[in-house]
Design an enzyme around this catalytic site. Structure first.
Site, PDB file in Angstrom:
ATOM      1  N   TYR A 138     -19.287 -23.421   0.201  1.00  0.00           N
ATOM      2  CA  TYR A 138     -19.119 -22.874  -1.148  1.00  0.00           C
ATOM      3  C   TYR A 138     -17.668 -22.964  -1.619  1.00  0.00           C
ATOM      4  CZ  TYR A 138     -23.600 -20.678  -2.291  1.00  0.00           C
ATOM      5  OH  TYR A 138     -24.895 -20.443  -2.648  1.00  0.00           O
ATOM      6  N   LYS A 189     -26.832 -24.343  12.390  1.00  0.00           N
ATOM      7  CA  LYS A 189     -27.394 -25.687  12.561  1.00  0.00           C
ATOM      8  C   LYS A 189     -26.527 -26.394  13.595  1.00  0.00           C
ATOM      9  CE  LYS A 189     -30.282 -29.015  11.452  1.00  0.00           C
ATOM     10  NZ  LYS A 189     -31.706 -28.961  11.824  1.00  0.00           N
ATOM     11  N   ASP A 221     -33.507 -24.369  10.239  1.00  0.00           N
ATOM     12  CA  ASP A 221     -34.835 -24.865   9.841  1.00  0.00           C
ATOM     13  C   ASP A 221     -35.926 -24.045  10.524  1.00  0.00           C
ATOM     14  OD1 ASP A 221     -33.935 -25.948  12.257  1.00  0.00           O
ATOM     15  OD2 ASP A 221     -34.840 -27.919  11.946  1.00  0.00           O
ATOM     16  N   ASP A 245     -27.709 -17.946   1.554  1.00  0.00           N
ATOM     17  CA  ASP A 245     -28.183 -18.042   0.170  1.00  0.00           C
ATOM     18  C   ASP A 245     -29.658 -18.396   0.167  1.00  0.00           C
ATOM     19  OD1 ASP A 245     -28.083 -18.328  -2.686  1.00  0.00           O
ATOM     20  OD2 ASP A 245     -27.997 -20.512  -2.389  1.00  0.00           O
ATOM     21  N   ASP A 249     -33.267 -15.690  -0.316  1.00  0.00           N
ATOM     22  CA  ASP A 249     -34.299 -15.857  -1.355  1.00  0.00           C
ATOM     23  C   ASP A 249     -35.675 -15.943  -0.708  1.00  0.00           C
ATOM     24  OD1 ASP A 249     -32.470 -15.989  -3.511  1.00  0.00           O
ATOM     25  OD2 ASP A 249     -33.635 -17.587  -4.481  1.00  0.00           O
TER      26      ASP A 249
END
Ligand code: IPM
Ligand code: MG
Length: 354
Positions: A138, A189, A221, A245, A249
């Site tokens: 970001y 990851k 994942d 992020d 959600d």
């Protein structure tokens, strides 16, 4: 309690108005709450030509806590990037050093049927997602769009995490696990990204200081899959900015509606910015149908984390529960047999329950 109130854009002003009703009621009961308004996002651009105007920055620096609605709107989509509403949000997070973003996902028994998953998978669910908020891809430099020697254009961003950034958020994660179910799952990851390999190394090292917390690691994942397969396996999920992020959600829908989820973004001294997890929903703005409960519950988080008033936080949460038990629902959580109400009526009902 000096609180900066930033309604923002879209449904922001409507939902924040309901949270302000709650704070005014608490003030009537003797809490020393002071509120002052300022613009952020598109509202900042409209008022001062900047999504994070200097006056807003000043006010938020002087305040103990910030209550934010949401930012963003179609009319700002074609502005140059520094002027876009989202930049206001990123700058306030970075400017105030709000590195620890707490996004709880819990299922209210009254709303178990509103989840997109089967009731038995989500009933009793109570997860805390801790998202690092001021680092990662970001904010990494360099970034941009460049032309390669071949003449082809290329977009690029930079992902990095420094040791101190990982350590401080990991401590928040372990401490929060200590107060809950004593389980921390760090999501990365590390099978592909060097940044993640380093993240895992540092989180593991910090974990040695918290022997009572059961630490596990999961690739992002797989975490995305596990969240919809068996979400109750998680207690605290610790992760970086971009993975957090996305996963927050996803986790929000387990609870029935993103309209129910509050969040806290804290600095090292528990000064915080509190906002609903959802966005500005410009398509329903001004229609008095938005769900104000995430914003009201954000005030509860503010009482708990910045002002250490667990009693007041519990009172607000109990008022929300009671209102749901009375059968009141905004459109996003409506089901047959309940009573559909608008945003303002929901706010009034919570104040009455309070
Ligand atoms: C969020 C939002 C923001 C983010 C956007 C609006 C910049 O999606 O708070 O999750 O990506 O952090
Ligand atoms: Mg998001």
């Amino acid at each position: 309690m000096k609180i900066a109130v930033l309604p923002g854009d879209g449904i922001g002003p409507e939902i924040v108005a309901q949270a302000v009703k709650v704070m005014s009621a608490l003030r009537g009961d003797g809490l020393k709450i002071e509120m002052e308004y300022a613009h952020l996002g598109g509202a900042g651009y409209d008022a001062a030509g900047d999504p994070f105007p200097a006056a807003t920055e000043q006010l938020t620096k002087e305040s103990d806590a910030v209550l934010l609605g949401a930012v963003g709107g179609y009319q700002y989509d074609n502005l140059p990037r520094p002027m876009r509403p989202e930049q206001g949000l990123l700058r306030i997070r970075k400017g105030l050093g709000l590195f620890a973003n707490l996004r709880p996902a819990m299922v209210y028994p009254e709303l178990v049927n509103a989840s997109s998953l089967k009731p038995e998978l989500v009933s009793g669910l109570d997860i805390m997602i801790l998202r690092e908020l001021t680092g990662d891809i970001y904010f990494g430099q360099p970034r941009g769009i460049r032309t390669l020697e071949s003449g082809e254009r290329q977009g690029f961003d930079t992902m990095h995490y420094s040791e101190s950034e990982i350590r401080r958020v990991a401590h928040v994660g372990f401490q929060s696990a200590m107060k809950r179910g004593k389980k921390l799952c760090s999501v990365d990851k590390a099978n592909v990204l060097d940044t993640s390999m380093f993240w895992r190394e540092i989180v593991t090292a910090v974990g040695q200081e918290y022997p009572q917390v059961e630490l596990s690691h999961m690739y992002v994942d797989n975490a995305a899959m596990q969240l919809v397969r068996a979400p109750k396996q998680f207690d605290v999920i610790l992760t970086g900015n971009i993975f957090g992020d996305i996963l927050s959600d996803e986790a929000s829908m387990l609870t029935g509606s993103i309209g129910m989820l509050p969040s806290a973004s804290l600095d090292a001294n528990n000064k915080g910015l509190y906002e609903p997890c959802h966005g500005s929903a410009p398509d329903i703005a001004g229609k008095d149908i938005a769900n104000p409960l995430a914003t009201i519950l954000s005030v509860a988080m503010m009482m708990r984390y910045t002002f250490a008033r667990v009693d007041v936080a519990q009172r607000i949460e109990a008022a929300v529960r009671k209102t749901l038990q009375q059968g009141l629902r905004t459109g996003d959580i409506y089901e047959a047999g309940t009573q559909k109400v608008g945003c303002a009526a929901m706010g009034d009902a919570v104040v009455k329950s309070l």
